[in-house]
Design an enzyme around this catalytic site. Structure first.
Site, mmCIF file in Angstrom:
data_model
loop_
_atom_site.group_PDB
_atom_site.id
_atom_site.type_symbol
_atom_site.label_atom_id
_atom_site.label_comp_id
_atom_site.label_asym_id
_atom_site.label_seq_id
_atom_site.Cartn_x
_atom_site.Cartn_y
_atom_site.Cartn_z
ATOM 1 N N GLY A 12 0.773 -1.236 0.000
ATOM 2 C CA GLY A 12 0.000 0.000 0.000
ATOM 3 C C GLY A 12 0.803 1.286 0.000
ATOM 4 O O GLY A 12 0.373 2.284 0.577
ATOM 5 N N ASN A 14 1.348 3.275 -2.592
ATOM 6 C CA ASN A 14 0.570 4.271 -3.341
ATOM 7 C C ASN A 14 -0.664 4.708 -2.554
ATOM 8 O O ASN A 14 -1.079 5.866 -2.622
ATOM 9 C CB ASN A 14 0.170 3.727 -4.710
ATOM 10 N N MET A 91 -3.604 -6.348 -7.862
ATOM 11 C CA MET A 91 -2.956 -7.307 -8.753
ATOM 12 C C MET A 91 -3.924 -8.207 -9.524
ATOM 13 O O MET A 91 -3.543 -9.275 -9.987
ATOM 14 C CB MET A 91 -1.987 -8.177 -7.948
ATOM 15 N N ILE A 93 -6.700 -8.262 -12.775
ATOM 16 C CA ILE A 93 -7.317 -7.549 -13.897
ATOM 17 C C ILE A 93 -8.834 -7.731 -13.810
ATOM 18 O O ILE A 93 -9.331 -8.857 -13.764
ATOM 19 C CB ILE A 93 -6.774 -8.073 -15.241
ATOM 20 N N LEU A 94 -9.544 -6.630 -13.778
ATOM 21 C CA LEU A 94 -10.990 -6.678 -13.583
ATOM 22 C C LEU A 94 -11.712 -6.981 -14.895
ATOM 23 O O LEU A 94 -11.325 -6.529 -15.961
ATOM 24 C CB LEU A 94 -11.477 -5.343 -13.013
ATOM 25 N N ASN A 108 -5.659 3.939 -12.700
ATOM 26 C CA ASN A 108 -4.546 3.060 -12.332
ATOM 27 C C ASN A 108 -3.241 3.801 -12.583
ATOM 28 O O ASN A 108 -3.175 4.706 -13.413
ATOM 29 C CB ASN A 108 -4.586 1.782 -13.184
ATOM 30 N N HIS A 110 0.667 2.921 -13.717
ATOM 31 C CA HIS A 110 1.536 1.867 -14.251
ATOM 32 C C HIS A 110 2.974 2.376 -14.242
ATOM 33 O O HIS A 110 3.223 3.506 -14.688
ATOM 34 C CB HIS A 110 1.117 1.502 -15.679
#
Length: 208
Positions: A12, A14, A91, A93-94, A108, A110
């Protein structure tokens, strides 16, 4: 005041940058109202609890596939009445059931300059290993909206750092986090919460 729900899977860092930015007034027009983790016991949950932010755990391993897991996430986002969803080291992918329900409402970060070193399979240190293998002279991070394709949504902000000859993936990762990710992610969240991001022809533009 927009409700921000942050999705996490690990330490956590970020998330902490977002919490600190909210406390210091960098994030305007929004408030982190819930943190949802895909794993129990991760430090991100402790960070949230230390700041008095409600948490939920929806373990990925308890669901047979991405679709059923994403539907559980969608239910939680709807229950929390999320205005903005931030993926902060999340982690999984929705599935499109989430991205379609929250079009241009999921952000998001990256750790590379999209469209380089991105897409499915590019996460964590793998991104920085590939960048160093290629010999790039600058790298950085990209804050973007999330759509059905991994790392392919409209770019909101990008920032760079110089790559040094003796960099390791871990050293480069840290430089990008400290100098780009932890600054640009809160900035993008604040812009969203102030309605300062405009979408035109599938591209994102910051209003002056």
């Amino acid at each position: 005041m927009k409700k921000i729900v942050v999705l996490v899977s690990g330490g956590g860092t970020n998330l902490q940058a977002l919490i600190d930015a909210e406390k210091s007034g960098i994030i305007k027009g929004g408030k982190i109202t819930c943190v949802i983790s895909s794993k129990p016991g991760v430090y991100a949950l402790e960070r949230a609890e230390n700041s008095g932010i409600p948490t939920r755990v929806i373990p990925r391993r308890e669901y047979p596939d991405s679709k059923t897991y994403s539907m559980a996430i969608l239910d939680a986002l709807n229950e929390e009445k999320a205005d903005l969803v931030v993926l902060a080291g999340f982690m999984t992918i929705l599935d499109k059931c989430v991205t379609k329900a929250y079009t241009y409402k999921i952000i998001n970060v990256h750790p590379a300059l999209i469209p380089s070193f991105c897409g499915e399979g590019f996460y964590g240190l793998k991104v920085h290993e590939k960048a160093l293998d290629y010999g790039v002279k600058v790298s950085g991070a990209t804050v973007h909206f999330v759509n059905e394709e991994a790392d392919a949504g409209a770019i909101i902000l990008q920032g760079t750092v110089d790559v040094k000859r003796d960099d390791t993936p871990a050293i480069l990762q840290r430089r990008i986090m400290e100098n780009v990710e932890w600054k640009l992610l809160p900035k993008a969240v604040s812009l969203f919460c102030q309605d300062k991001i405009e979408i035109s022809d599938g591209k994102a533009y910051v209003k002056e």
